[in-house]
Design a protein around this motif. Structure first.
Motif, PDB file in Angstrom:
ATOM      1  N   ILE A  63     -28.787  28.606 -10.791  1.00 11.64           N
ATOM      2  CA  ILE A  63     -30.183  28.541 -11.255  1.00 11.64           C
ATOM      3  C   ILE A  63     -31.001  29.611 -10.552  1.00 11.64           C
ATOM      4  O   ILE A  63     -31.809  30.312 -11.171  1.00 11.64           O
ATOM      5  N   ASP A  91     -29.804  20.777 -21.035  1.00 11.61           N
ATOM      6  CA  ASP A  91     -30.544  19.678 -20.394  1.00 11.61           C
ATOM      7  C   ASP A  91     -31.067  20.097 -19.023  1.00 11.61           C
ATOM      8  O   ASP A  91     -32.188  19.752 -18.641  1.00 11.61           O
ATOM      9  N   LYS A  94     -33.943  22.485 -19.369  1.00 13.53           N
ATOM     10  CA  LYS A  94     -35.101  21.748 -19.884  1.00 13.53           C
ATOM     11  C   LYS A  94     -35.737  20.920 -18.773  1.00 13.53           C
ATOM     12  O   LYS A  94     -36.959  20.943 -18.570  1.00 13.53           O
ATOM     13  N   MET A  95     -34.893  20.226 -18.046  1.00 10.76           N
ATOM     14  CA  MET A  95     -35.394  19.348 -16.982  1.00 10.76           C
ATOM     15  C   MET A  95     -36.140  20.155 -15.902  1.00 10.76           C
ATOM     16  O   MET A  95     -37.168  19.727 -15.382  1.00 10.76           O
ATOM     17  N   LEU A  96     -35.642  21.354 -15.607  1.00  8.95           N
ATOM     18  CA  LEU A  96     -36.267  22.177 -14.568  1.00  8.95           C
ATOM     19  C   LEU A  96     -37.501  22.934 -15.071  1.00  8.95           C
ATOM     20  O   LEU A  96     -38.258  23.491 -14.277  1.00  8.95           O
ATOM     21  N   GLY A  97     -37.663  22.950 -16.384  1.00  6.87           N
ATOM     22  CA  GLY A  97     -38.814  23.675 -16.944  1.00  6.87           C
ATOM     23  C   GLY A  97     -38.528  25.147 -17.158  1.00  6.87           C
ATOM     24  O   GLY A  97     -39.433  25.937 -17.403  1.00  6.87           O
ATOM     25  N   LEU A  98     -37.254  25.512 -17.045  1.00 11.26           N
ATOM     26  CA  LEU A  98     -36.897  26.929 -17.211  1.00 11.26           C
ATOM     27  C   LEU A  98     -36.895  27.352 -18.674  1.00 11.26           C
ATOM     28  O   LEU A  98     -37.041  28.529 -18.985  1.00 11.26           O
ATOM     29  N   GLN A 100     -38.927  27.225 -20.940  1.00 12.98           N
ATOM     30  CA  GLN A 100     -40.131  27.901 -21.456  1.00 12.98           C
ATOM     31  C   GLN A 100     -40.120  29.405 -21.185  1.00 12.98           C
ATOM     32  O   GLN A 100     -40.914  30.144 -21.752  1.00 12.98           O
ATOM     33  N   TYR A 101     -39.211  29.834 -20.302  1.00 15.30           N
ATOM     34  CA  TYR A 101     -39.146  31.277 -19.983  1.00 15.30           C
ATOM     35  C   TYR A 101     -38.025  31.987 -20.753  1.00 15.30           C
ATOM     36  O   TYR A 101     -37.761  33.157 -20.508  1.00 15.30           O
TER      37      TYR A 101
END
Lengths: 120, 396
Positions: A63, A91, A94-98, A100-101
């Motif tokens: 990550i 998943d 998505k969970m980490l919010g990545l 969106q980048y």
């Protein structure tokens, strides 16, 4: 189960670089992924597709390395598309919010079509 | 599965990744780099640094970092960090004292009462705040990094001490060898005929010991015994040592005291090698018990004594003496062979012949015996003789 040593392959399709990581993205050998993307960015490429068809798993080290690529592209207003992701990868991002980048596509050809269309 | 549960599992797996990175067999810098990736990956921090505290210079050294400038790192003041809670993550906020450009959170690293360094992180890529759970996780991570850094520091200290000990030992060895050479030079100065005898006996003895498969430490001990075996001759008058006519019984008795004197002198020295004193004391003993000073026989004579006895006799025979001319190598070998069982040991003779044969054949890169033999020697004749002796002594 013995894990496959991590490796990276790539090719240039038009003005986009397609990167093929292979193996578990979980240790320093994953730095080769950042290096590979860096070579294309250094050549002026701003569109990168990462095809995860041969990478099912990722850990915090992976990550962090992906984060580096996102940062590098963000700095040059570039785009990263991720394709062929396993459910675990999707998943996790998505969970980490990545998520969106990055722009996510089921398959590589969809990502290339998108980048070619100039919607970026 | 809820997002909170997934996040908790991700955090647990990050801790497992951290443990794996810390306990891996990688070199320290790679370990730290892996640890750093785990942390920045766990918190999605695009900037971060791990700094270790150099107590002697009272400064922080950057072990790894991303996104900060060297000037940013230089501004981190260890004194200010030491007043904070041990391994307790601390949000920097607008605190001007702790402010480091781009850093949002730091954790001072401690092991017991020892300040080890600091971990710095920027805000998250997602822009979200550090939660209570994040701070708890960071606290656990800080503890582990502190222990890892401390262990490395202890290891470096030990390695430095080991290196220092090694250096001191080497110095001590140089001093020993310098002293030995001084002793040998003193013996040679008394007796012009035996010039370099101690040196050659040392070389021959070490060569035999090496061929016997002794370890390097014991070979060095053998070499030292060779160097010192005649040190007792320092107590004998020059007139007697250099006498041309045969010795009277009294004079012979006086000469024979030298091995005991050698023992008395060397007994005052605490050598790092075993049995040096025993070897110099008994190098004139014989297997049949007719030697001196104690008339010891067979089982009482160590391999070291047997080696020294043979090396000493061979060099004595092949060197010029005031009362006789030197023998050629073949005659000396024949004399040694004649005295096997009674004076010299079969096994040692066999090994001596093997070494010399190897040296003649050029099989040894640094010959110890051959360079000291008479240059006019016929090596092919010597070689044939050695082969015959080796064959005879090797027979079951």
């Amino acid at each position: 189960m013995k894990s496959v040593p991590f490796s990276v392959a790539s090719r240039l399709v038009g003005d986009a670089a397609v990167i093929y990581p292979k193996g578990y993205l979980n240790n320093l050998s994953g730095e080769s992924l950042v290096k590979e993307c860096g070579i294309y960015i250094g050549r002026g490429i701003t569109k990168i597709v990462v095809n995860f068809s041969e990478t099912d798993l990722i850990n915090s080290i992976g990550i962090s390395l992906l984060l580096q690529i996102i940062e590098d592209l963000k700095n040059i207003k570039g785009t990263i598309c991720c394709t062929n992701m396993s459910k675990f990868l999707r998943d996790t991002f998505k969970m980490l919010g990545l998520i969106q980048y990055m722009v996510v596509f089921p398959v590589e050809s969809d990502a290339l079509k998108y980048l070619k269309s100039g919607k970026v | 599965m809820s997002i909170e549960l997934k996040k908790a599992l991700y955090n647990i797996s990050a801790l497992a990744d951290l443990g794996q990175a810390i306990t891996s067999e990688s070199v320290f810098q790679q370990k730290i780099q892996s640890v750093f990736y785990v942390i920045t990956g766990a918190f999605l921090a695009n900037k971060g640094a791990i700094l270790s505290y150099d107590k002697s210079a009272n400064r922080l050294n950057t072990l790894t970092q991303k996104g900060f400038s060297p000037a940013d790192m230089d501004r981190v003041d260890p004194e200010k960090l030491m007043s904070l809670g041990k391994n307790e993550p601390c949000l920097i906020g607008d605190d001007p004292v702790l402010s480091v450009a781009g850093a949002e959170i730091l954790a001072p690293l401690w092991v017991r009462d020892e300040f080890i360094g600091v971990l710095l992180l920027s805000g998250k890529l997602t822009g979200g705040p550090y939660t209570e759970e994040d701070l708890e996780l960071l606290n656990v991570i800080a503890h582990q990094i502190a222990v890892a850094l401390n262990n490395h520091s202890l290891f470096i200290d030990l390695s430095d001490k080991l290196e220092e000990n090694r250096r001191l030992y080497e110095e001590m060895r140089h001093i020993y060898h310098g002293t030995l050479q001084a002793f040998a030079a003193a013996i040679d100065a008394k007796d012009a005929y035996t010039q370099n005898h101690s040196y050659r006996v040392a070389k021959y003895s070490a060569a035999i010991a090496r061929e016997l498969g002794w370890n390097e430490h014991d070979i060095e001990g053998m070499y030292v015994a060779g160097y010192l075996h005649d040190v007792g001759k320092l107590a004998i008058s020059n007139e007697l040592l250099n006498k041309v006519t045969p010795f009277t019984p009294e004079e012979r008795a006086e000469i024979r005291k030298h091995s005991t004197t050698s023992h008395n002198i060397t007994s005052k020295i605490t050598f790092p090698w075993k049995n040096v004193q025993d070897m110099v004391w008994h190098h004139h003993e014989r297997l049949d018990g007719h030697g001196y000073p104690e008339a010891l026989a067979k089982e009482s004579l160590s391999d070291g004594v047997r080696i020294l006895s043979l090396a000493d006799s061979f060099d004595a025979m092949t060197s010029q003496r005031p009362y006789r001319k030197k023998m050629d190598v073949q005659s000396a070998l024949a004399e040694l062979k004649k005295c096997l069982e009674s004076q010299f040991d079969n096994k040692i003779m066999l090994v001596f012949c093997r070494v010399l044969e190897k040296e003649i054949r050029g099989e040894l890169p640094a010959p110890d015996i051959l360079p000291h033999l008479d240059r006019n020697s016929d090596l092919s004749v010597i070689s044939s003789m050695l082969e015959a002796i080796i064959q005879e002594l090797s027979a079951p």
